[in-house]
Design a protein around this motif. Structure first.
Motif, PDB file in Angstrom:
ATOM      1  N   ARG A 146       0.818  -1.215   0.000  1.00  0.00           N
ATOM      2  CA  ARG A 146       0.000   0.000   0.000  1.00  0.00           C
ATOM      3  C   ARG A 146       0.848   1.259   0.000  1.00  0.00           C
ATOM      4  NH1 ARG A 146      -3.394   0.739   5.274  1.00  0.00           N
ATOM      5  NH2 ARG A 146      -1.264   1.017   5.989  1.00  0.00           N
ATOM      6  N   GLN A 150     -12.784   2.350  -8.417  1.00  0.00           N
ATOM      7  CA  GLN A 150     -13.663   1.229  -8.111  1.00  0.00           C
ATOM      8  C   GLN A 150     -15.133   1.623  -8.300  1.00  0.00           C
ATOM      9  OE1 GLN A 150     -12.197  -1.755  -7.567  1.00  0.00           O
ATOM     10  NE2 GLN A 150     -10.311  -0.579  -7.929  1.00  0.00           N
ATOM     11  N   THR A 155      -8.075   2.696  -5.706  1.00  0.00           N
ATOM     12  CA  THR A 155      -7.092   1.779  -5.138  1.00  0.00           C
ATOM     13  C   THR A 155      -5.863   1.766  -6.028  1.00  0.00           C
ATOM     14  OG1 THR A 155      -8.041  -0.099  -6.327  1.00  0.00           O
ATOM     15  CG2 THR A 155      -8.837   0.307  -4.078  1.00  0.00           C
ATOM     16  N   ARG A 185      -3.554   4.748 -10.074  1.00  0.00           N
ATOM     17  CA  ARG A 185      -4.671   4.197  -9.315  1.00  0.00           C
ATOM     18  C   ARG A 185      -5.789   3.750 -10.247  1.00  0.00           C
ATOM     19  NH1 ARG A 185      -4.643   5.862  -3.774  1.00  0.00           N
ATOM     20  NH2 ARG A 185      -2.983   7.332  -3.292  1.00  0.00           N
TER      21      ARG A 185
END
Length: 365
Positions: A187, A252, A258, A249
């Motif tokens: 992450r 979604q 994400t 990224r």
């Protein structure tokens, strides 16, 4: 007769391998060691928001030999729906923390064990302080970025999956004279990428903590060609930015973003600047699943037993940790405040550079 204690346990945040080993250890220690009852709360704090509360008593017979070997969590988990800022169907956001606390009280529990990463632990600690809940936490994150513990449940399995992928990619890379790019999770920290990269024989390792250039990557690949090598292996953490500092990224369905896509970005540019045929593999959630490694089973068992012992000793607001080959405990506040990125002056970076791996030219942001 003294009423036996009832303790709750929940898993929160993203799933990973080794969680069931923790649950097994908690139940065995609590039931066999102290004669307590253990209540498993379903789907993290979401189970405490449900009415009736979603939970079940965890008996010893649930934990047969198979559960120790299973990935994921039998209790379910969630990484959405912060109870202090909960998204409602109409688009509004409300504080539902008191509902969570009421759900906890409805279970008539004496203490709670929460298994999660830094975000989950921060929420649980805030709930505990607000509701007077006796809380113990256990570190769980494949990113291994929680401070003050050398090991978090799930990390070792994630590294093994990534290393296995490198082992599978090498023969096909050599057979077809290709550059193979492997994108792994991470992450904000590159622990998985650098560990699996070294173990899997990567030629290029890219992590968020260290900057890089396409020219540097190309020079490494060209140097391999010059000595007769017809392939190269590249591993990159998902949080690595473009060489100009832009995050890659994916949007979604719920509107959130994400990490994901840096592998494709790099593969295209490596092909353009070197003329090499490139292929990209994105491991994604494969790193979260599958049977846990022996290390994750061991650490999960150690953490689970120790967490119950902390409750028996009346020591709360503590996170179980592993340091200097010993199980210890530290204040939860210290754990979630002490973010642990890859040490750019540490032994893994030094080892990678000593092996001739291209790891970038400078310190990243």
């Amino acid at each position: 007769m003294v009423k036996p204690r009832r303790i709750g346990v929940l898993t929160s945040g993203g799933d990973c391998a080794g969680l069931n080993a923790v649950l097994r250890a908690v139940v065995h220690r609590a039931v066999e060691g102290f004669g307590w009852q253990v209540v498993g709360i379903h789907n993290g704090t979401a189970g405490l928001l449900a009415r009736p509360v979603e939970a079940e008593t965890l008996e010893l017979n649930v934990f047969d030999g198979n559960l120790l070997r299973r990935g994921g969590t039998i209790l379910g988990t969630t990484n959405k729906g912060d109870p202090f800022d909960y998204p409602m169907p109409d688009g509004s956001r409300v504080d539902r923390s008191n509902e969570v606390i009421e759900g906890y009280r409805a279970l008539d529990l004496d203490a709670l064990i929460g298994i999660g990463g830094d975000g989950s632990q921060a929420i649980l600690q805030r709930l505990a302080q607000q509701g007077g809940i006796d809380l113990i936490t256990i570190p769980k994150t494949i990113d291994n970025d929680l401070g003050h513990t050398e090991v978090s449940v799930g990390y070792d399995t994630a590294v093994k999956v990534a290393t296995d992928a490198m082992d599978q990619l090498q023969p096909t890379a050599a057979s077809h004279s290709r550059v193979m790019v492997l994108e792994v999770m991470g992450r904000d920290a590159g622990h998985i990428a650098i560990a699996a990269g070294i173990a899997g024989g990567a030629d290029v390792i890219l992590i968020p903590e260290i900057g890089y250039s396409l020219e540097g990557i190309a020079a490494k690949i060209e140097s391999l060609k010059a000595r007769g090598r017809n392939f190269a292996l590249v591993i990159v953490a998902e949080a690595v930015k473009t060489e100009t500092g832009e995050a890659v990224r994916q949007r979604q369905g719920d509107g959130s973003f994400t990490y994901g896509g840096i592998g494709h970005y790099l593969a295209e540019r490596i092909a353009a600047v070197t003329g090499s045929e490139t292929r990209i593999t994105v491991l994604g959630h494969l790193q979260r699943g599958g049977p846990p490694t022996d290390r994750d089973r061991l650490m999960g068992s150690v953490f689970g037993v120790y967490a119950v012992d902390l409750i028996a000793a009346g020591r709360f607001d503590r996170m179980v940790a592993w340091n200097n080959r010993q199980v210890v405990d530290i204040p939860i506040a210290d754990a979630i405040a002490g973010y642990q990125a890859v040490d750019v002056d540490g032994p893994l970076v030094h080892t990678a550079r000593g092996l001739g791996v291209y790891l970038g030219e400078g310190i990243g942001e």
